[in-house]
Design an enzyme around this catalytic site. Sequence first.
Site, PDB file in Angstrom:
ATOM      1  N   ALA A 113      -3.822  17.787 -22.287  1.00 12.21           N
ATOM      2  CA  ALA A 113      -3.933  16.642 -23.198  1.00 12.21           C
ATOM      3  C   ALA A 113      -4.996  16.894 -24.257  1.00 12.21           C
ATOM      4  O   ALA A 113      -6.001  17.574 -24.010  1.00 12.21           O
ATOM      5  CB  ALA A 113      -4.280  15.376 -22.412  1.00 12.21           C
ATOM      6  N   VAL A 114      -4.746  16.324 -25.425  1.00 14.32           N
ATOM      7  CA  VAL A 114      -5.692  16.389 -26.552  1.00 14.32           C
ATOM      8  C   VAL A 114      -5.852  14.961 -27.084  1.00 14.32           C
ATOM      9  O   VAL A 114      -4.859  14.212 -27.191  1.00 14.32           O
ATOM     10  CB  VAL A 114      -5.151  17.337 -27.655  1.00 14.32           C
ATOM     11  CG1 VAL A 114      -6.015  17.263 -28.912  1.00 14.32           C
ATOM     12  CG2 VAL A 114      -5.102  18.774 -27.129  1.00 14.32           C
TER      13      VAL A 114
ATOM     14  N   GLU B  80       6.009  20.603 -15.368  1.00 15.28           N
ATOM     15  CA  GLU B  80       6.993  19.541 -15.591  1.00 15.28           C
ATOM     16  C   GLU B  80       6.545  18.751 -16.808  1.00 15.28           C
ATOM     17  O   GLU B  80       5.355  18.465 -16.949  1.00 15.28           O
ATOM     18  CB  GLU B  80       7.047  18.569 -14.403  1.00 15.28           C
ATOM     19  CG  GLU B  80       8.201  18.801 -13.481  1.00 15.28           C
ATOM     20  CD  GLU B  80       7.846  19.797 -12.403  1.00 15.28           C
ATOM     21  OE1 GLU B  80       6.713  19.751 -11.921  1.00 15.28           O
ATOM     22  OE2 GLU B  80       8.695  20.641 -12.070  1.00 15.28           O
TER      23      GLU B  80
ATOM     24  N   ASN C  73       9.167  14.333 -24.437  1.00 13.13           N
ATOM     25  CA  ASN C  73       7.800  14.601 -24.905  1.00 13.13           C
ATOM     26  C   ASN C  73       7.812  15.766 -25.906  1.00 13.13           C
ATOM     27  O   ASN C  73       8.383  16.825 -25.638  1.00 13.13           O
ATOM     28  CB  ASN C  73       6.920  14.958 -23.695  1.00 13.13           C
ATOM     29  CG  ASN C  73       5.446  14.971 -24.014  1.00 13.13           C
ATOM     30  OD1 ASN C  73       5.048  15.264 -25.136  1.00 13.13           O
ATOM     31  ND2 ASN C  73       4.631  14.662 -23.021  1.00 13.13           N
TER      32      ASN C  73
ATOM     33  N   TYR D 239       5.382  24.245 -25.322  1.00  6.60           N
ATOM     34  CA  TYR D 239       5.656  25.140 -24.202  1.00  6.60           C
ATOM     35  C   TYR D 239       6.682  26.216 -24.588  1.00  6.60           C
ATOM     36  O   TYR D 239       6.543  27.375 -24.203  1.00  6.60           O
ATOM     37  CB  TYR D 239       6.125  24.333 -22.999  1.00  6.60           C
ATOM     38  CG  TYR D 239       5.086  23.326 -22.537  1.00  6.60           C
ATOM     39  CD1 TYR D 239       3.750  23.694 -22.421  1.00  6.60           C
ATOM     40  CD2 TYR D 239       5.420  22.008 -22.243  1.00  6.60           C
ATOM     41  CE1 TYR D 239       2.787  22.786 -22.024  1.00  6.60           C
ATOM     42  CE2 TYR D 239       4.459  21.091 -21.834  1.00  6.60           C
ATOM     43  CZ  TYR D 239       3.148  21.489 -21.736  1.00  6.60           C
ATOM     44  OH  TYR D 239       2.182  20.591 -21.341  1.00  6.60           O
TER      45      TYR D 239
HETATM   46  C1  LIG Z   1       1.002  17.906 -26.265  1.00  5.94           C
HETATM   47  C2  LIG Z   1      -0.408  17.970 -26.848  1.00  5.94           C
HETATM   48  C3  LIG Z   1      -1.364  18.454 -25.750  1.00  5.94           C
HETATM   49  C4  LIG Z   1      -0.413  18.960 -28.022  1.00  5.94           C
HETATM   50  O1  LIG Z   1      -1.758  19.116 -28.449  1.00  5.94           O
HETATM   51  P1  LIG Z   1      -2.104  19.550 -29.961  1.00  5.94           P
HETATM   52  O2  LIG Z   1      -3.518  19.985 -29.994  1.00  5.94           O
HETATM   53  O3  LIG Z   1      -1.687  18.496 -30.907  1.00  5.94           O
HETATM   54  O4  LIG Z   1      -1.113  20.809 -30.138  1.00  5.94           O
HETATM   55  P2  LIG Z   1      -1.310  22.031 -31.157  1.00  5.94           P
HETATM   56  O5  LIG Z   1      -1.908  21.533 -32.432  1.00  5.94           O
HETATM   57  O6  LIG Z   1      -2.016  23.123 -30.464  1.00  5.94           O
HETATM   58  O7  LIG Z   1       0.210  22.439 -31.407  1.00  5.94           O
HETATM   59  C5  LIG Z   1       0.706  23.702 -31.062  1.00  5.94           C
HETATM   60  C6  LIG Z   1       2.201  23.734 -31.193  1.00  5.94           C
HETATM   61  O8  LIG Z   1       2.811  22.784 -30.333  1.00  5.94           O
HETATM   62  C7  LIG Z   1       3.939  22.170 -30.969  1.00  5.94           C
HETATM   63  N1  LIG Z   1       3.645  20.733 -31.087  1.00  5.94           N
HETATM   64  C8  LIG Z   1       2.519  20.098 -30.711  1.00  5.94           C
HETATM   65  N2  LIG Z   1       2.608  18.778 -30.930  1.00  5.94           N
HETATM   66  C9  LIG Z   1       3.821  18.577 -31.472  1.00  5.94           C
HETATM   67  C10 LIG Z   1       4.511  17.413 -31.915  1.00  5.94           C
HETATM   68  N3  LIG Z   1       3.980  16.186 -31.839  1.00  5.94           N
HETATM   69  N4  LIG Z   1       5.747  17.574 -32.428  1.00  5.94           N
HETATM   70  C11 LIG Z   1       6.310  18.781 -32.483  1.00  5.94           C
HETATM   71  N5  LIG Z   1       5.705  19.918 -32.077  1.00  5.94           N
HETATM   72  C12 LIG Z   1       4.480  19.814 -31.574  1.00  5.94           C
HETATM   73  C13 LIG Z   1       4.104  22.852 -32.288  1.00  5.94           C
HETATM   74  O9  LIG Z   1       4.998  23.919 -32.115  1.00  5.94           O
HETATM   75  C14 LIG Z   1       2.717  23.390 -32.568  1.00  5.94           C
HETATM   76  O10 LIG Z   1       2.717  24.567 -33.287  1.00  5.94           O
HETATM   77  P3  LIG Z   1       2.773  24.568 -34.909  1.00  5.94           P
HETATM   78  O11 LIG Z   1       1.682  23.647 -35.345  1.00  5.94           O
HETATM   79  O12 LIG Z   1       2.545  26.004 -35.237  1.00  5.94           O
HETATM   80  O13 LIG Z   1       4.128  24.043 -35.243  1.00  5.94           O
HETATM   81  C15 LIG Z   1      -0.851  16.565 -27.371  1.00  5.94           C
HETATM   82  O14 LIG Z   1       0.135  16.084 -28.270  1.00  5.94           O
HETATM   83  C16 LIG Z   1      -1.071  15.518 -26.296  1.00  5.94           C
HETATM   84  O15 LIG Z   1      -2.169  15.407 -25.754  1.00  5.94           O
HETATM   85  N6  LIG Z   1      -0.038  14.714 -25.966  1.00  5.94           N
HETATM   86  C17 LIG Z   1      -0.188  13.635 -24.984  1.00  5.94           C
HETATM   87  C18 LIG Z   1      -0.356  14.193 -23.590  1.00  5.94           C
HETATM   88  C19 LIG Z   1       0.875  14.970 -23.168  1.00  5.94           C
HETATM   89  O16 LIG Z   1       1.981  14.489 -23.297  1.00  5.94           O
HETATM   90  N7  LIG Z   1       0.667  16.204 -22.626  1.00  5.94           N
HETATM   91  C20 LIG Z   1       1.739  17.080 -22.224  1.00  5.94           C
HETATM   92  C21 LIG Z   1       2.296  16.788 -20.901  1.00  5.94           C
HETATM   93  S1  LIG Z   1       1.130  17.035 -19.576  1.00  5.94           S
END
Ligand SMILES: CC(C)(COP(=O)(O)OP(=O)(O)OC[C@H]1O[C@@H](n2cnc3c(N)ncnc32)[C@H](O)[C@@H]1OP(=O)(O)O)[C@@H](O)C(=O)NCCC(=O)NCCS
Length: 159
Positions: free
Chosen positions: A81-82, A114, A119, A125
Amino acid sequence: MIPGLVLDSYDEADRNAMSDAMDVMVAAFDPVFGEAWTLPQVAGVMMMPGTWLTVARVDATPLGFALVRSVLDECELLLLAVAPLWRGRGIGETLLRDSLTTARRRGILSMNLEVRATNNAVRLYEKAGFEYVHRRPGYYRGKDGQLYDALSFRKDMRI
Ligand SMILES: CC(C)(COP(=O)(O)OP(=O)(O)OC[C@H]1O[C@@H](n2cnc3c(N)ncnc32)[C@H](O)[C@@H]1OP(=O)(O)O)[C@@H](O)C(=O)NCCC(=O)NCCS
């Protein structure tokens, strides 16, 4: 990449690290989908050998975390998570790649996870080389009792 971003990994149930992770957890997961864990759940899994928590911080402020549990040569990414204000800047990918590097260093051969089928994290992933394994119907139970499917992904780290 974020200037000053530091990743710290914890093998023990460190109170401050878990508290930082919970700050991100509460902000990051929409309660509608029932994906977030409670502090006792995080503390419980941290008591198990082979579990590690990585917290991403800037100036001691927690921005993200990853939680991984390993058994023998397999591991599972339990949570990633971020904080919402810091998304889209590579922190999630940095945490994921760091988790993979740590796993490899520990002799682990595969990582499983999972994720809710709807999402956006699925994209992250797939970008990191995870492959779809199967769908788990009704894996997550949301706040209102509604069920959401999960997708299982796996990364073979020998490839
Ligand atoms: C999923 C999560 C951890 C991604 O964190 P983030 O720091 O925004 O991700 P990044 O900036 O490192 O993104 C890396 C890649 O992931 C993909 N990605 C991340 N967020 C995305 C979004 N909202 N839509 C589409 N692609 C996404 C893209 O491919 C991206 O690469 P790119 O920028 O070169 O296209 C964040 O959105 C989050 O905390 N979500 C809520 C918690 C959650 O659902 N966690 C996952 C399940 S445990």
